[in-house]
Write an enzyme that holds these catalytic residues in place. Structure first.
Site, PDB file in Angstrom:
ATOM      1  N   ARG A   1      45.282  33.826  30.999  1.00 20.96           N
ATOM      2  CA  ARG A   1      44.494  33.206  31.989  1.00 20.96           C
ATOM      3  C   ARG A   1      43.145  33.665  32.479  1.00 20.96           C
ATOM      4  O   ARG A   1      42.064  33.108  32.544  1.00 20.96           O
ATOM      5  CB  ARG A   1      45.500  33.013  33.049  1.00 20.96           C
ATOM      6  CG  ARG A   1      45.907  31.739  33.633  1.00 20.96           C
ATOM      7  CD  ARG A   1      46.952  31.969  34.454  1.00 20.96           C
ATOM      8  NE  ARG A   1      48.235  31.632  33.890  1.00 20.96           N
ATOM      9  CZ  ARG A   1      48.509  30.389  33.549  1.00 20.96           C
ATOM     10  NH1 ARG A   1      47.846  29.448  34.221  1.00 20.96           N
ATOM     11  NH2 ARG A   1      49.766  30.105  32.927  1.00 20.96           N
ATOM     12  N   THR A   2      43.428  35.173  32.692  1.00 20.08           N
ATOM     13  CA  THR A   2      42.090  35.508  33.149  1.00 20.08           C
ATOM     14  C   THR A   2      40.909  35.681  32.026  1.00 20.08           C
ATOM     15  O   THR A   2      39.688  35.562  32.411  1.00 20.08           O
ATOM     16  CB  THR A   2      42.312  37.158  33.641  1.00 20.08           C
ATOM     17  OG1 THR A   2      43.504  37.045  34.598  1.00 20.08           O
ATOM     18  CG2 THR A   2      41.088  37.693  34.158  1.00 20.08           C
TER      19      THR A   2
ATOM     20  N   LYS B   1      45.228  53.315  18.027  1.00 23.83           N
ATOM     21  CA  LYS B   1      45.025  54.729  17.168  1.00 23.83           C
ATOM     22  C   LYS B   1      44.842  55.990  18.088  1.00 23.83           C
ATOM     23  O   LYS B   1      44.533  57.035  17.602  1.00 23.83           O
ATOM     24  CB  LYS B   1      43.741  54.631  16.221  1.00 23.83           C
ATOM     25  CG  LYS B   1      43.967  53.611  15.268  1.00 23.83           C
ATOM     26  CD  LYS B   1      42.874  53.356  14.029  1.00 23.83           C
ATOM     27  CE  LYS B   1      42.783  52.133  13.333  1.00 23.83           C
ATOM     28  NZ  LYS B   1      41.456  51.278  13.848  1.00 23.83           N
TER      29      LYS B   1
ATOM     30  N   ARG C   1      40.113  44.451  31.389  1.00 21.84           N
ATOM     31  CA  ARG C   1      41.550  44.513  31.903  1.00 21.84           C
ATOM     32  C   ARG C   1      42.229  45.786  31.364  1.00 21.84           C
ATOM     33  O   ARG C   1      42.506  45.723  30.214  1.00 21.84           O
ATOM     34  CB  ARG C   1      42.188  43.234  31.774  1.00 21.84           C
ATOM     35  CG  ARG C   1      43.694  43.168  32.370  1.00 21.84           C
ATOM     36  CD  ARG C   1      43.953  41.898  32.642  1.00 21.84           C
ATOM     37  NE  ARG C   1      45.241  41.980  33.336  1.00 21.84           N
ATOM     38  CZ  ARG C   1      45.466  40.954  34.386  1.00 21.84           C
ATOM     39  NH1 ARG C   1      44.513  40.716  34.934  1.00 21.84           N
ATOM     40  NH2 ARG C   1      46.678  40.881  34.659  1.00 21.84           N
TER      41      ARG C   1
ATOM     42  N   HIS D   1      42.009  43.424  41.478  1.00 12.38           N
ATOM     43  CA  HIS D   1      41.700  42.366  40.690  1.00 12.38           C
ATOM     44  C   HIS D   1      40.559  41.514  41.394  1.00 12.38           C
ATOM     45  O   HIS D   1      40.941  40.526  42.006  1.00 12.38           O
ATOM     46  CB  HIS D   1      42.938  41.776  40.550  1.00 12.38           C
ATOM     47  CG  HIS D   1      42.552  40.653  39.360  1.00 12.38           C
ATOM     48  ND1 HIS D   1      41.431  40.250  38.763  1.00 12.38           N
ATOM     49  CD2 HIS D   1      43.521  39.754  38.974  1.00 12.38           C
ATOM     50  CE1 HIS D   1      41.415  39.560  37.982  1.00 12.38           C
ATOM     51  NE2 HIS D   1      42.787  39.082  37.978  1.00 12.38           N
TER      52      HIS D   1
END
Ligand SMILES: [Zn+2]
Lengths: 152, 302
Positions: B51-52, B80, B101, B129
């Site tokens: 969504r974001t 890795k 994010r 956020h």
């Protein structure tokens, strides 16, 4: 000027005496100030009786004088510490340790999900309370209080 | 500061917030502009959040910008064992801005200190956020005409809800009255109450939707998750208490709107969707305009 309470550890000619360190915080103070890495003559005393702290520790450092910013770093583990500056066996100056506004690289963030506990980042905190020391992490914004404080 | 990032909602002054909301209004009138032509924006999603990510990518695309990045850590060098430091140092060479994010708290602040380009925090674990908070503010201002003196109902998980905490901090700048509705175990943390006390703002705590729902200007719903309860029986007891249904809205105010950060599970019954007081889908759309405003502002294009 005589300081009878300090007689339990031998006197120094020039240097600094750090008194009123909680006995449990002695080794952390040594670590923070890096005293294990210098060659000066240092005398430690610990588990000495103290009305205020129960058991206190004392450090006598020959030939060492601290800048405020350096000595204030021990405020997290020895908030009541008192300094006596000695010259020619005499106390020429007394001062107390003050909790700084910002703590860089001394404490660990209590938040296990904080980036500082994952990557090699120097921790950084804003001091949000000086009485019962509480630190706000610059990164994760969580509060680390005195009770949960771990010194790096 | 030459390079400005948006990591925490507290990074913005009240004037800056208002100015971004005004700019978002302009983008709502004209969402497609060519302001980002020739610009490359990296969207680094170390954990998936469809969504974001879509909202950001839509905002960037409508402004003519190009996107590079990854959608979850498994498709990147992170698996890795690359450090965040190294990833950011590399990516900063390829782009004009980083949207990131990350599941670890404080990661965005660290990235903003490492990168040469502005960083927008699109969520760092349970911490911040800020673009969500800005779109919440935008939605509130748009539906109420102003942010002043509103009666804000925060419902559900008020203990762990990151969006709720940020919204509270932001709305506390506008003489808001707060009503907290939550199960006992998920009450708003005491530090927020102390903060409101300090500001002299009014707040009330309830354990269910009481008669007071009539006074709400905004009802902000969040999900009550089973995992948050130490005792599963406790969850069973309260799980239906925090579900909003259409019939409960009968006597609510004309201007009242229901917000939700989405995704919704069952905390808002689908029978509410048709009610004109539901606003959560428009709220999501507002996210695009708000993010357009934040991106262009941080890049000094607007
Ligand atoms: Zn932290």
């Amino acid at each position: 000027m005589k300081e009878p309470k300090q007689l339990s550890v031998s006197a120094i000619e020039n240097g600094t005496v750090i008194d009123h360190i909680p006995a449990s915080g002695l080794f952390k103070v040594i670590q923070i100030l890096g005293l294990d890495k210098i060659n000066n003559q240092i005398t430690f005393g610990t588990n000495l009786e103290s009305k205020k702290l129960g058991r206190k520790a004392i450090i006598k450092l020959a030939g060492i004088f601290f800048e405020d910013d350096d000595i204030n770093r021990i405020a997290l583990v020895a908030p009541d510490a008192k300094l006596n500056i000695i010259r020619g066996y005499e106390v020429v100056e007394k001062s107390v340790v003050r909790v700084p506004d910002e703590i860089i690289g001394i404490a660990r963030c209590v938040n296990p999900k904080c980036i500082t506990n994952f990557e090699s980042v120097t921790t950084r905190f804003k001091v949000v309370s000086k009485k019962n020391v509480a630190l706000k992490c610059h990164y994760c914004e969580k509060i680390t209080d005195q009770e949960h404080m771990v010194i790096l | 500061m030459n390079k400005k990032s948006l990591v925490s909602i507290d990074d913005l002054s009240t004037d800056e917030m208002v100015s971004i909301l005004d700019l978002a209004e302009e983008f709502e009138k004209q969402p497609s502009q060519t302001l980002l032509e020739g610009k490359v924006i990296a969207t680094l999603f170390f954990e998936p959040s469809t969504r974001t990510r879509l909202s950001f990518e839509s905002a960037i695309s409508r402004l003519g910008g190009k996107i590079v990045g990854f959608t979850d850590a498994s498709s990147s060098s992170v698996t890795k064992g690359e450090t965040l430091n190294d990833t950011i140092r590399t990516v900063t060479n390829y782009c004009d801005m980083i949207v990131m994010r990350h599941p670890i708290e404080g990661s965005a602040r660290l990235a903003s200190e490492i990168a040469d380009v502005p960083v927008i925090n699109a969520g760092d674990g349970a911490n911040q956020h800020p673009t969500q908070t800005m779109l919440d503010l935008y939605s509130i201002r748009k539906t109420q005409g102003s942010l002043d003196k509103l009666n804000l109902f925060l419902v559900g998980d008020l203990k762990y809800g990151r969006t709720v905490h940020s919204l509270l901090m932001a709305m506390s700048r506008w003489n808001t009255t707060f009503n907290f509705i939550s199960p006992e175990e998920l009450r708003i943390p005491v530090e927020y109450k102390l903060y409101l006390d300090k500001l002299g703002l009014r707040y009330y705590e309830h354990s269910d939707f009481t008669e007071i729902i009539k006074e709400a200007d905004i009802i902000y719903m969040t999900r009550v998750q089973k995992e948050r309860f130490s005792d599963p029986m406790e969850y069973e007891k309260v799980k239906n208490v925090y579900v909003l249904r259409n019939h409960m809205l009968r006597e609510t105010k004309e201007n009242m709107k229901i917000l939700h950060p989405l995704p919704r599970v069952n905390e808002i019954h689908t029978d509410v969707d048709m009610n004109e007081k539901s606003y959560y889908f428009q709220q999501a759309l507002n996210g695009v305009y708000t993010r357009q405003a934040i991106i262009t502002r941080l890049l000094n294009l607007k």
